[in-house]
Design an enzyme around this catalytic site. Sequence first.
Site, PDB file in Angstrom:
ATOM      1  NE  ARG A   1     -63.769  39.193 124.745  1.00 37.96           N
ATOM      2  CZ  ARG A   1     -63.528  38.434 123.713  1.00 37.96           C
ATOM      3  NH1 ARG A   1     -62.269  37.740 123.812  1.00 37.96           N
ATOM      4  NH2 ARG A   1     -64.210  38.196 122.920  1.00 37.96           N
TER       5      ARG A   1
ATOM      6  NE  ARG B   1     -67.828  35.539 124.661  1.00 43.50           N
ATOM      7  CZ  ARG B   1     -68.450  36.408 123.679  1.00 43.50           C
ATOM      8  NH1 ARG B   1     -67.979  37.198 123.292  1.00 43.50           N
ATOM      9  NH2 ARG B   1     -69.863  36.174 123.306  1.00 43.50           N
TER      10      ARG B   1
ATOM     11  NE  ARG C   1     -73.561  33.376 122.216  1.00 36.63           N
ATOM     12  CZ  ARG C   1     -73.244  34.701 121.953  1.00 36.63           C
ATOM     13  NH1 ARG C   1     -73.673  35.447 123.015  1.00 36.63           N
ATOM     14  NH2 ARG C   1     -72.446  35.283 121.250  1.00 36.63           N
TER      15      ARG C   1
ATOM     16  CG  HIS D   1     -72.619  43.212 124.691  1.00 35.06           C
ATOM     17  ND1 HIS D   1     -72.334  42.272 125.119  1.00 35.06           N
ATOM     18  CD2 HIS D   1     -73.990  43.498 124.937  1.00 35.06           C
ATOM     19  CE1 HIS D   1     -73.161  41.607 125.840  1.00 35.06           C
ATOM     20  NE2 HIS D   1     -74.519  41.992 125.675  1.00 35.06           N
TER      21      HIS D   1
ATOM     22  CD  GLU E   1     -71.517  44.825 120.248  1.00 36.70           C
ATOM     23  OE1 GLU E   1     -70.323  45.186 120.397  1.00 36.70           O
ATOM     24  OE2 GLU E   1     -71.381  43.377 120.489  1.00 36.70           O
TER      25      GLU E   1
END
Length: 414
Positions: A133, A186, A204, A254, A330
């Site tokens: 996303r 996501r 992850r 990100h 970010e």
Amino acid sequence: MPGKLKKRSSKKRTMRALSLSKFKKLVVPRPDVLHGYLRHDEINLYLEYLQNRYSFVHVKLLGQTYERRQLKAIEIDWNSERNLELTERERSRRPYSCAEKITALVPPEISNMHNKLLGRRNTIFIEGGTHAREWITISVALNCIYQLTEKHMRNYELLRKLRFIIVPVTNPDGYEYTLTKNRRWRKNRRPITHSRHIGTDCNRNYDFHWENGPSKTARNTFKGLKPFSEPETRAMRNILQQNEQSLLFFLSLHSYAECIMYPWGYCKELPETWQKLEKLALTGRNAIKAYNGRHYRVGSIAKLSKRCISGSVVDYAFGVIKVPLALVMELPSHALGFQPAAESISPIGHESWFGIREMCKVAYDLATPFFSMEEGNLTNRKNSDKEQPQPQSPIIKKQSLHDVVRPTIDTVAL
């Protein structure tokens, strides 16, 4: 006679039309990468366009996703053999100007040899689109590619020193799903074995403290059934391992916390070289603030996110691949969300590039040259030899780097 002339001219026109039609098939169109969100096929089309146009660009196929989409990386290497040969041919065809004579004294191949002799790392790795996303991360990665290729003359000094590998879309299946079905998705799109749920969080799934992550299949942050269970993370692992000796700086894009973070994510402790990492992050923060006043926060991943993140790509690159410098950027912002409006894409892309470019410049000078294990063993052997008296041997004068490079420079200068 007039009839024959008309026939000849009509034949020439048809031949020209045929040749033009063949030529058009070879030409790859250029998608607009700066002002809109592209589909995955359009992004790969843009990478192909750049490869056809520039001799220092090479597109690599890293693998296929679960839904059989191609995962690609673009390598931008000004010092590649192909580009150096073509630039040398171009130089030989035309006379030098005064400015070119000065730059010709130290051509790119000498700079490249200097890096090799020093054993200096020189590869910047940038990846975006890990989370489906976060569309703006893909646009920023494409803006970086645009600046280093279509605007390469503005960044010539950067390209002479550094090689870039950029993966603009790390999670193509998830990205396409957000464009067509669910904008909030996501994870990737591979079904989980023995479960009705779909998707693993690719950030992850890396094998670095992976066992500490969340294991519920329904969660957005599901870590997978085992490390590297996903084709996307295996592809990333392979390209990182292939380039581990030359990687200098790893940057993961990100959104949308508006901060620049460094390891560790899996715990609140700081690595030994955290001060170097913070200096690099502050360089990017200060450059963006000077550019348009936007303020980025700086700190460790665990501190700024206020939680521990296990199995992330940045921790893996820094902790396992041993990249000296690794950061998470970010992008903006909470007000704009994961998918800022089209009019915000270009401004965010340009301001982000301004910070990324400055970080790349500082990274080259910040990370000390690395040495191989053999050189390390040789140094230890020398230190042990100093403790024990050795018989005298004839003095051997070592040739300096200046003496090695000087004959080549003189030849080019003449």
